[in-house]
Design a protein around this motif. Structure first.
Motif, PDB file in Angstrom:
ATOM      1  N   MET A   3       0.853  -1.188   0.000  1.00 25.32           N
ATOM      2  CA  MET A   3       0.000   0.000   0.000  1.00 25.32           C
ATOM      3  C   MET A   3       0.894   1.245   0.000  1.00 25.32           C
ATOM      4  SD  MET A   3      -3.172  -1.323   0.057  1.00 25.32           S
ATOM      5  CE  MET A   3      -3.878   0.276  -0.049  1.00 25.32           C
ATOM      6  N   SER A   4       0.310   2.366  -0.348  1.00 25.05           N
ATOM      7  CA  SER A   4       1.055   3.597  -0.568  1.00 25.05           C
ATOM      8  C   SER A   4       1.636   4.175   0.718  1.00 25.05           C
ATOM      9  CB  SER A   4       0.132   4.627  -1.206  1.00 25.05           C
ATOM     10  OG  SER A   4       0.770   5.871  -1.267  1.00 25.05           O
ATOM     11  N   HIS A   5       2.895   4.519   0.655  1.00 25.02           N
ATOM     12  CA  HIS A   5       3.529   5.211   1.781  1.00 25.02           C
ATOM     13  C   HIS A   5       3.358   6.718   1.660  1.00 25.02           C
ATOM     14  CE1 HIS A   5       5.248   1.618   3.504  1.00 25.02           C
ATOM     15  NE2 HIS A   5       5.576   1.244   2.288  1.00 25.02           N
ATOM     16  N   GLN A   6       2.801   7.198   0.543  1.00 25.06           N
ATOM     17  CA  GLN A   6       2.550   8.620   0.393  1.00 25.06           C
ATOM     18  C   GLN A   6       1.448   9.075   1.351  1.00 25.06           C
ATOM     19  OE1 GLN A   6       1.330   9.165  -3.611  1.00 25.06           O
ATOM     20  NE2 GLN A   6       3.327   8.738  -4.488  1.00 25.06           N
ATOM     21  N   ILE A   7       0.512   8.206   1.628  1.00 24.09           N
ATOM     22  CA  ILE A   7      -0.643   8.557   2.443  1.00 24.09           C
ATOM     23  C   ILE A   7      -0.408   8.214   3.915  1.00 24.09           C
ATOM     24  CG2 ILE A   7      -3.129   8.174   2.776  1.00 24.09           C
ATOM     25  CD1 ILE A   7      -2.392   9.543   0.087  1.00 24.09           C
ATOM     26  N   LEU A   8       0.145   7.045   4.163  1.00 25.17           N
ATOM     27  CA  LEU A   8       0.357   6.554   5.528  1.00 25.17           C
ATOM     28  C   LEU A   8       1.834   6.568   5.897  1.00 25.17           C
ATOM     29  CD1 LEU A   8      -1.915   3.369   5.447  1.00 25.17           C
ATOM     30  CD2 LEU A   8      -2.431   5.547   6.544  1.00 25.17           C
ATOM     31  N   SER A   9       2.096   6.701   7.178  1.00 25.00           N
ATOM     32  CA  SER A   9       3.466   6.523   7.657  1.00 25.00           C
ATOM     33  C   SER A   9       3.856   5.060   7.426  1.00 25.00           C
ATOM     34  CB  SER A   9       3.546   6.836   9.157  1.00 25.00           C
ATOM     35  OG  SER A   9       2.840   5.838   9.894  1.00 25.00           O
ATOM     36  N   LYS A  10       5.133   4.779   7.466  1.00 25.79           N
ATOM     37  CA  LYS A  10       5.610   3.405   7.260  1.00 25.79           C
ATOM     38  C   LYS A  10       4.973   2.460   8.285  1.00 25.79           C
ATOM     39  CE  LYS A  10       9.670   0.544   6.847  1.00 25.79           C
ATOM     40  NZ  LYS A  10      10.971   0.257   7.391  1.00 25.79           N
ATOM     41  N   GLU A  11       4.902   2.890   9.532  1.00 26.72           N
ATOM     42  CA  GLU A  11       4.342   2.047  10.593  1.00 26.72           C
ATOM     43  C   GLU A  11       2.851   1.795  10.367  1.00 26.72           C
ATOM     44  OE1 GLU A  11       6.051   4.964  11.228  1.00 26.72           O
ATOM     45  OE2 GLU A  11       7.970   3.987  11.683  1.00 26.72           O
ATOM     46  N   ALA A  12       2.114   2.835  10.004  1.00 24.94           N
ATOM     47  CA  ALA A  12       0.680   2.681   9.756  1.00 24.94           C
ATOM     48  C   ALA A  12       0.445   1.793   8.538  1.00 24.94           C
ATOM     49  CB  ALA A  12       0.012   4.036   9.568  1.00 24.94           C
ATOM     50  N   ALA A  13       1.266   1.954   7.506  1.00 25.54           N
ATOM     51  CA  ALA A  13       1.139   1.108   6.308  1.00 25.54           C
ATOM     52  C   ALA A  13       1.394  -0.358   6.655  1.00 25.54           C
ATOM     53  CB  ALA A  13       2.100   1.577   5.222  1.00 25.54           C
ATOM     54  N   GLU A  14       2.342  -0.601   7.527  1.00 22.23           N
ATOM     55  CA  GLU A  14       2.630  -1.984   7.961  1.00 22.23           C
ATOM     56  C   GLU A  14       1.457  -2.551   8.755  1.00 22.23           C
ATOM     57  OE1 GLU A  14       6.364  -1.579  10.018  1.00 22.23           O
ATOM     58  OE2 GLU A  14       7.495  -1.456   8.126  1.00 22.23           O
ATOM     59  N   ARG A  15       0.861  -1.748   9.645  1.00 22.83           N
ATOM     60  CA  ARG A  15      -0.305  -2.212  10.409  1.00 22.83           C
ATOM     61  C   ARG A  15      -1.475  -2.495   9.474  1.00 22.83           C
ATOM     62  NH1 ARG A  15       0.565   2.264  13.883  1.00 22.83           N
ATOM     63  NH2 ARG A  15      -1.559   2.963  13.574  1.00 22.83           N
ATOM     64  N   LEU A  16      -1.682  -1.623   8.480  1.00 16.95           N
ATOM     65  CA  LEU A  16      -2.754  -1.835   7.510  1.00 16.95           C
ATOM     66  C   LEU A  16      -2.516  -3.121   6.732  1.00 16.95           C
ATOM     67  CD1 LEU A  16      -5.315  -0.902   6.062  1.00 16.95           C
ATOM     68  CD2 LEU A  16      -3.857   0.464   4.558  1.00 16.95           C
ATOM     69  N   GLU A  17      -1.302  -3.348   6.309  1.00 14.79           N
ATOM     70  CA  GLU A  17      -0.984  -4.566   5.546  1.00 14.79           C
ATOM     71  C   GLU A  17      -1.245  -5.811   6.391  1.00 14.79           C
ATOM     72  OE1 GLU A  17      -0.449  -6.523   2.243  1.00 14.79           O
ATOM     73  OE2 GLU A  17      -0.315  -4.349   2.277  1.00 14.79           O
ATOM     74  N   GLU A  18      -0.910  -5.767   7.677  1.00 18.36           N
ATOM     75  CA  GLU A  18      -1.183  -6.901   8.576  1.00 18.36           C
ATOM     76  C   GLU A  18      -2.675  -7.192   8.636  1.00 18.36           C
ATOM     77  OE1 GLU A  18       0.526  -5.901  12.362  1.00 18.36           O
ATOM     78  OE2 GLU A  18       2.579  -5.940  11.567  1.00 18.36           O
ATOM     79  N   LEU A  19      -3.500  -6.148   8.696  1.00 17.66           N
ATOM     80  CA  LEU A  19      -4.954  -6.327   8.704  1.00 17.66           C
ATOM     81  C   LEU A  19      -5.433  -6.915   7.379  1.00 17.66           C
ATOM     82  CD1 LEU A  19      -6.020  -2.979  10.397  1.00 17.66           C
ATOM     83  CD2 LEU A  19      -6.316  -5.273  11.360  1.00 17.66           C
ATOM     84  N   LEU A  20      -4.931  -6.390   6.279  1.00 13.98           N
ATOM     85  CA  LEU A  20      -5.377  -6.845   4.962  1.00 13.98           C
ATOM     86  C   LEU A  20      -5.044  -8.314   4.726  1.00 13.98           C
ATOM     87  CD1 LEU A  20      -4.454  -3.710   2.863  1.00 13.98           C
ATOM     88  CD2 LEU A  20      -6.754  -4.531   3.405  1.00 13.98           C
ATOM     89  N   VAL A  21      -3.930  -8.766   5.268  1.00 16.76           N
ATOM     90  CA  VAL A  21      -3.547 -10.171   5.106  1.00 16.76           C
ATOM     91  C   VAL A  21      -4.564 -11.085   5.790  1.00 16.76           C
ATOM     92  CG1 VAL A  21      -1.794 -11.885   5.744  1.00 16.76           C
ATOM     93  CG2 VAL A  21      -1.108  -9.708   4.734  1.00 16.76           C
TER      94      VAL A  21
END
Length: 161
Positions: free
Chosen positions: A1-19
Motif C-alpha cells: 500500500m502507498s507510503h505517500q498517504i500513511l506513515s511506514k508504521e501505519a502502512a505496515e499495520r494496515l498490511e497486517e490487517l489486509l492479510v
C-alpha cells in the motif's frame, strides 16, 4: 500500500490487517485511516442492503456519528456513486447539488464503490473538514484499498442478511 498517504508504521499495520482478510478487519481499518491520516475526518463503509435492493446501510465507521444510516441509490454523493458505480470526488460539498450533510464541518468527500465478483456490495466513504482534501494519490490509494477489502466487505454483508 502507498507510503505517500500513511506513515511506514501505519502502512505496515494496515498490511497486517489486509492479510487477515476477514470481516472483523473492517472496523480496525477505518479506525486506522481516521486516526493516521490528518485529513480523513470520517471514514466508513456503506453496504448494499441484502434485504432491499437500491439501498445502502451504514457499516463500520470512524468519526462523528451520522444520521444517514440508510441511503437510497441516487440520493446524495454515496447514492450517486452506488447508482453509477464510479468513484466520486467532491472538492466542495457545499457546491454539490445532491449532497447529504452529515456535519457542517465537512468540506470535501470521496466515495469509492466496492465490487466483489463483479457485483456492487458497498462503498468506502471518506469526509474531510478541508476543502479539496482528496488528491490523485488519495484516490489511487483508496481505490486499491477498496479492491483489497472487497472480500471482507462481502463477508460482512453476508453476515448482515
Amino acid at each position: 500500500m502507498s507510503h505517500q498517504i500513511l506513515s511506514k508504521e501505519a502502512a505496515e499495520r494496515l498490511e497486517e490487517l489486509l492479510v487477515k482478510g476477514s470481516a472483523d478487519i473492517l472496523q480496525p481499518v477505518v479506525d486506522l485511516l481516521q486516526q493516521e491520516v490528518g485529513h480523513y475526518d470520517w471514514v466508513g463503509f456503506y453496504l448494499v442492503d441484502p434485504t432491499r435492493s437500491q439501498r445502502l446501510v451504514l457499516g463500520p465507521f470512524a468519526g462523528e456519528p451520522t444520521d444517514h444510516t440508510c441511503i437510497e441509490f441516487g440520493q446524495g454523493i454515496c447514492g450517486q456513486a452506488a447508482q453509477t458505480g464510479t468513484t466520486f470526488v467532491v472538492d466542495d460539498v457545499n457546491a454539490a447539488d445532491n449532497y447529504l450533510a452529515c456535519s457542517l464541518r465537512v468540506k470535501s468527500e470521496i466515495v469509492i464503490p466496492v465490487y466483489h465478483e463483479a457485483v456492487l456490495i458497498g462503498e468506502l466513504d471518506l469526509d474531510s473538514w478541508l476543502a479539496a482534501a482528496f488528491t490523485a494519490a488519495d484516490r489511487s490509494f483508496l481505490e486499491e484499498l477498496a479492491r483489497r477489502l472487497a472480500p471482507a466487505l462481502a463477508e460482512s454483508r453476508q453476515h448482515s442478511e
